[in-house]
Motif scaffolding. Structure first.
Motif, PDB file in Angstrom:
ATOM      1  N   GLU A  95       0.830  -1.208   0.000  1.00  0.00           N
ATOM      2  CA  GLU A  95       0.000   0.000   0.000  1.00  0.00           C
ATOM      3  C   GLU A  95       0.863   1.256   0.000  1.00  0.00           C
ATOM      4  O   GLU A  95       0.613   2.201  -0.765  1.00  0.00           O
ATOM      5  CB  GLU A  95      -0.904  -0.018   1.229  1.00  0.00           C
ATOM      6  N   PHE A  96       1.880   1.279   0.859  1.00  0.00           N
ATOM      7  CA  PHE A  96       2.735   2.460   0.948  1.00  0.00           C
ATOM      8  C   PHE A  96       3.534   2.673  -0.341  1.00  0.00           C
ATOM      9  O   PHE A  96       3.646   3.811  -0.828  1.00  0.00           O
ATOM     10  CB  PHE A  96       3.693   2.316   2.131  1.00  0.00           C
ATOM     11  N   LEU A  97       4.077   1.612  -0.907  1.00  0.00           N
ATOM     12  CA  LEU A  97       4.868   1.739  -2.132  1.00  0.00           C
ATOM     13  C   LEU A  97       4.007   2.204  -3.299  1.00  0.00           C
ATOM     14  O   LEU A  97       4.436   3.047  -4.103  1.00  0.00           O
ATOM     15  CB  LEU A  97       5.542   0.409  -2.466  1.00  0.00           C
ATOM     16  N   LEU A  98       2.799   1.682  -3.404  1.00  0.00           N
ATOM     17  CA  LEU A  98       1.900   2.126  -4.470  1.00  0.00           C
ATOM     18  C   LEU A  98       1.517   3.591  -4.288  1.00  0.00           C
ATOM     19  O   LEU A  98       1.434   4.349  -5.268  1.00  0.00           O
ATOM     20  CB  LEU A  98       0.644   1.254  -4.492  1.00  0.00           C
ATOM     21  N   ARG A  99       1.287   3.985  -3.037  1.00  0.00           N
ATOM     22  CA  ARG A  99       0.973   5.388  -2.784  1.00  0.00           C
ATOM     23  C   ARG A  99       2.160   6.281  -3.109  1.00  0.00           C
ATOM     24  O   ARG A  99       2.002   7.380  -3.630  1.00  0.00           O
ATOM     25  CB  ARG A  99       0.543   5.572  -1.323  1.00  0.00           C
ATOM     26  N   LEU A 100       3.358   5.816  -2.803  1.00  0.00           N
ATOM     27  CA  LEU A 100       4.565   6.585  -3.094  1.00  0.00           C
ATOM     28  C   LEU A 100       4.778   6.729  -4.598  1.00  0.00           C
ATOM     29  O   LEU A 100       5.096   7.817  -5.096  1.00  0.00           O
ATOM     30  CB  LEU A 100       5.781   5.913  -2.458  1.00  0.00           C
ATOM     31  N   LEU A 101       4.592   5.647  -5.342  1.00  0.00           N
ATOM     32  CA  LEU A 101       4.811   5.679  -6.787  1.00  0.00           C
ATOM     33  C   LEU A 101       3.744   6.485  -7.525  1.00  0.00           C
ATOM     34  O   LEU A 101       4.007   7.031  -8.594  1.00  0.00           O
ATOM     35  CB  LEU A 101       4.848   4.251  -7.343  1.00  0.00           C
ATOM     36  N   SER A 102       2.541   6.548  -6.961  1.00  0.00           N
ATOM     37  CA  SER A 102       1.445   7.224  -7.659  1.00  0.00           C
ATOM     38  C   SER A 102       1.186   8.632  -7.170  1.00  0.00           C
ATOM     39  O   SER A 102       0.318   9.316  -7.728  1.00  0.00           O
ATOM     40  CB  SER A 102       0.159   6.405  -7.499  1.00  0.00           C
ATOM     41  N   CYS A 103       1.906   9.093  -6.145  1.00  0.00           N
ATOM     42  CA  CYS A 103       1.642  10.439  -5.620  1.00  0.00           C
ATOM     43  C   CYS A 103       2.011  11.491  -6.668  1.00  0.00           C
ATOM     44  O   CYS A 103       3.014  11.369  -7.364  1.00  0.00           O
ATOM     45  CB  CYS A 103       2.408  10.677  -4.331  1.00  0.00           C
ATOM     46  N   PRO A 104       1.202  12.532  -6.804  1.00  0.00           N
ATOM     47  CA  PRO A 104       1.468  13.561  -7.818  1.00  0.00           C
ATOM     48  C   PRO A 104       2.689  14.408  -7.516  1.00  0.00           C
ATOM     49  O   PRO A 104       3.394  14.828  -8.430  1.00  0.00           O
ATOM     50  CB  PRO A 104       0.185  14.398  -7.815  1.00  0.00           C
ATOM     51  N   PHE A 109       4.204  14.792  -0.183  1.00  0.00           N
ATOM     52  CA  PHE A 109       4.071  13.413   0.301  1.00  0.00           C
ATOM     53  C   PHE A 109       5.044  13.157   1.441  1.00  0.00           C
ATOM     54  O   PHE A 109       4.706  12.524   2.444  1.00  0.00           O
ATOM     55  CB  PHE A 109       4.333  12.439  -0.851  1.00  0.00           C
ATOM     56  N   ALA A 110       6.282  13.665   1.291  1.00  0.00           N
ATOM     57  CA  ALA A 110       7.303  13.463   2.322  1.00  0.00           C
ATOM     58  C   ALA A 110       6.994  14.274   3.579  1.00  0.00           C
ATOM     59  O   ALA A 110       7.426  13.907   4.675  1.00  0.00           O
ATOM     60  CB  ALA A 110       8.680  13.840   1.782  1.00  0.00           C
ATOM     61  N   LEU A 114       1.070  11.377   8.232  1.00  0.00           N
ATOM     62  CA  LEU A 114       0.490  10.048   8.097  1.00  0.00           C
ATOM     63  C   LEU A 114       1.403   9.110   7.325  1.00  0.00           C
ATOM     64  O   LEU A 114       1.464   7.912   7.611  1.00  0.00           O
ATOM     65  CB  LEU A 114      -0.877  10.147   7.413  1.00  0.00           C
ATOM     66  N   ASN A 115       2.114   9.634   6.334  1.00  0.00           N
ATOM     67  CA  ASN A 115       3.029   8.792   5.569  1.00  0.00           C
ATOM     68  C   ASN A 115       4.207   8.345   6.427  1.00  0.00           C
ATOM     69  O   ASN A 115       4.698   7.214   6.282  1.00  0.00           O
ATOM     70  CB  ASN A 115       3.529   9.541   4.330  1.00  0.00           C
ATOM     71  N   TRP A 116       4.662   9.209   7.311  1.00  0.00           N
ATOM     72  CA  TRP A 116       5.735   8.820   8.222  1.00  0.00           C
ATOM     73  C   TRP A 116       5.243   7.799   9.237  1.00  0.00           C
ATOM     74  O   TRP A 116       5.996   6.913   9.673  1.00  0.00           O
ATOM     75  CB  TRP A 116       6.310  10.047   8.922  1.00  0.00           C
ATOM     76  N   ILE A 117       3.989   7.901   9.624  1.00  0.00           N
ATOM     77  CA  ILE A 117       3.408   6.894  10.506  1.00  0.00           C
ATOM     78  C   ILE A 117       3.377   5.544   9.804  1.00  0.00           C
ATOM     79  O   ILE A 117       3.645   4.495  10.420  1.00  0.00           O
ATOM     80  CB  ILE A 117       1.997   7.323  10.942  1.00  0.00           C
ATOM     81  N   LEU A 159      -6.043   5.015  10.717  1.00  0.00           N
ATOM     82  CA  LEU A 159      -7.483   5.141  10.497  1.00  0.00           C
ATOM     83  C   LEU A 159      -7.892   6.575  10.200  1.00  0.00           C
ATOM     84  O   LEU A 159      -8.915   6.814   9.561  1.00  0.00           O
ATOM     85  CB  LEU A 159      -8.245   4.625  11.719  1.00  0.00           C
ATOM     86  N   SER A 160      -7.099   7.527  10.665  1.00  0.00           N
ATOM     87  CA  SER A 160      -7.444   8.933  10.447  1.00  0.00           C
ATOM     88  C   SER A 160      -7.339   9.327   8.980  1.00  0.00           C
ATOM     89  O   SER A 160      -7.876  10.365   8.579  1.00  0.00           O
ATOM     90  CB  SER A 160      -6.540   9.836  11.292  1.00  0.00           C
ATOM     91  N   ARG A 161      -6.676   8.509   8.161  1.00  0.00           N
ATOM     92  CA  ARG A 161      -6.547   8.829   6.743  1.00  0.00           C
ATOM     93  C   ARG A 161      -7.902   8.809   6.038  1.00  0.00           C
ATOM     94  O   ARG A 161      -8.138   9.547   5.082  1.00  0.00           O
ATOM     95  CB  ARG A 161      -5.594   7.832   6.072  1.00  0.00           C
ATOM     96  N   TYR A 162      -8.800   7.954   6.505  1.00  0.00           N
ATOM     97  CA  TYR A 162     -10.088   7.801   5.844  1.00  0.00           C
ATOM     98  C   TYR A 162     -11.247   8.314   6.698  1.00  0.00           C
ATOM     99  O   TYR A 162     -12.405   8.062   6.371  1.00  0.00           O
ATOM    100  CB  TYR A 162     -10.330   6.330   5.502  1.00  0.00           C
ATOM    101  N   CYS A 163     -10.952   8.997   7.778  1.00  0.00           N
ATOM    102  CA  CYS A 163     -12.003   9.507   8.669  1.00  0.00           C
ATOM    103  C   CYS A 163     -11.957  11.029   8.676  1.00  0.00           C
ATOM    104  O   CYS A 163     -10.984  11.625   9.164  1.00  0.00           O
ATOM    105  CB  CYS A 163     -11.822   8.943  10.075  1.00  0.00           C
ATOM    106  N   ASP A 164     -12.997  11.647   8.143  1.00  0.00           N
ATOM    107  CA  ASP A 164     -13.038  13.109   8.087  1.00  0.00           C
ATOM    108  C   ASP A 164     -13.087  13.715   9.483  1.00  0.00           C
ATOM    109  O   ASP A 164     -12.530  14.795   9.717  1.00  0.00           O
ATOM    110  CB  ASP A 164     -14.262  13.569   7.290  1.00  0.00           C
ATOM    111  N   GLY A 165     -13.735  13.023  10.414  1.00  0.00           N
ATOM    112  CA  GLY A 165     -13.812  13.548  11.774  1.00  0.00           C
ATOM    113  C   GLY A 165     -12.446  13.648  12.432  1.00  0.00           C
ATOM    114  O   GLY A 165     -12.115  14.657  13.063  1.00  0.00           O
ATOM    115  N   LEU A 166     -11.619  12.607  12.264  1.00  0.00           N
ATOM    116  CA  LEU A 166     -10.273  12.634  12.831  1.00  0.00           C
ATOM    117  C   LEU A 166      -9.407  13.677  12.129  1.00  0.00           C
ATOM    118  O   LEU A 166      -8.545  14.305  12.751  1.00  0.00           O
ATOM    119  CB  LEU A 166      -9.634  11.253  12.719  1.00  0.00           C
TER     120      LEU A 166
END
Length: 308
Positions: A95-104, A109-110, A114-117, A159-166
């Motif tokens: 998941e992390f590698l795909l996100r890294l390769l596809s980030c605009p 990103f760096a 959340l990415n460091w987490i 979990l905070s990545r997909y939770c608007d409240g967090l």
């Protein structure tokens, strides 16, 4: 690559997008979700939601496994937990590698916490694998690995990545530094003053024992307020109105100081809380206006007014 966005005969010029760029945009939207979708497609939205649910379930599974591993009767199933850990880390790594390769853009990103987490949550597994798991003779040389295992608890923050409240809570905290400064400053003042006064008052009924090098109270036991730093613990517990009761004053004047400290704690903590509540309401309002801005031009103008 082939052009995905075709040139139109009329209207403004639209630069062609390669297949690779389009695929990257799709992948990043599915994995991250914190960006505009590259196309208005129902299957794309369903895929993104399905991935976020799956990822959240994996995070919860990893957290539950991390906690259960500390239970002696359950944690002795080492092979089961090691296999589960391997599969979870494999998923999080892909998941992390795909996100890294596809980030605009790589710089934002760096900079993302959340990415460091994500990195810190999978780093201990690979470090343990490279060092033999910190067992046997390596345990004395790699005790830090056992400490790094605690970083796996950070996965719950994913979990905070997909939770608007967090996300709103995080934005509120970042925009409320002045409230935290007020809180820390107020706590520091009351902490020093109350601890100093209680120390002096309680010391009036104590006698110094040169052999034990302790202040002894009327009951023959050492008093809990051996110094002002020792009294800080009592003051923190009292300020936060927790009241463990492990350290209590024995004199009437000391009890009076304790009561005043309790009341001061309520005021010191309540004042920054109102600021946090107001900022949270502003963050939620901005999110609501941003949603309206994506639907019509009037919403966009309202969003710009609030942001200015």
């Amino acid at each position: 690559g082939e052009s995905v966005v075709e040139m139109q005969d009329s209207g403004p010029y639209v630069a062609p997008v390669s297949t690779w760029q389009y695929t990257r945009s799709l992948t990043f939207y599915i994995l991250d979700g914190d960006c505009a979708p590259p196309t208005d497609s129902q299957w794309l939205h369903i895929t993104a939601v399905a991935f976020r649910v799956t990822s959240s379930l994996f995070v919860l599974l990893a957290t539950v496994a991390f906690c259960l591993q500390s239970v002696p009767d359950i944690g002795r199933n080492v092979e089961v937990f090691e296999t589960l850990e391997f599969l979870l880390v494999l998923f999080f790594t892909i998941e992390f590698l795909l996100r890294l390769l596809s980030c605009p853009e790589y710089l934002p990103f760096a900079r993302s916490l959340l990415n460091w987490i994500d990195v810190l949550s999978i780093f201990p597994f690979y470090l343990e694998s490279l060092t033999g798991g910190g067992n046997g003779q390596l345990a004395s040389g790699f005790m830090i690995i056992r400490v790094l295992r605690l970083l796996r608890a950070l996965r719950i923050l994913k979990l905070s990545r997909y939770c608007d409240g967090l996300k709103d809570v995080s934005s509120t905290i970042m925009s409320s530094t002045d409230a935290f400064i007020i809180l820390l400053f107020g706590l520091a003042i009351v902490l020093v003053l109350s601890s100093s006064m209680l120390y002096v008052v309680e010391l009036r009924v104590a006698v110094w024992d040169e052999q034990l090098r302790l202040w002894i109270g009327p009951t023959g036991n050492a008093i809990p307020f051996q110094s002002i730093p020792h009294t800080f613990w009592w003051c923190i517990v009292t300020l936060t109105t927790v009241g463990y009761g492990d350290e209590v004053p024995s004199t009437n004047l000391g009890k009076l100081i304790s009561g005043i400290t309790m009341v001061m704690g309520i005021f010191v903590i309540a004042f920054p809380t109102t600021i946090l509540s107001t900022n949270f309401a502003h963050v939620r309002e901005r999110r609501r206006i941003a949603a309206l801005a994506a639907q019509d031009f009037q919403g966009f103008k309202e969003f710009k007014t609030v942001m200015d």
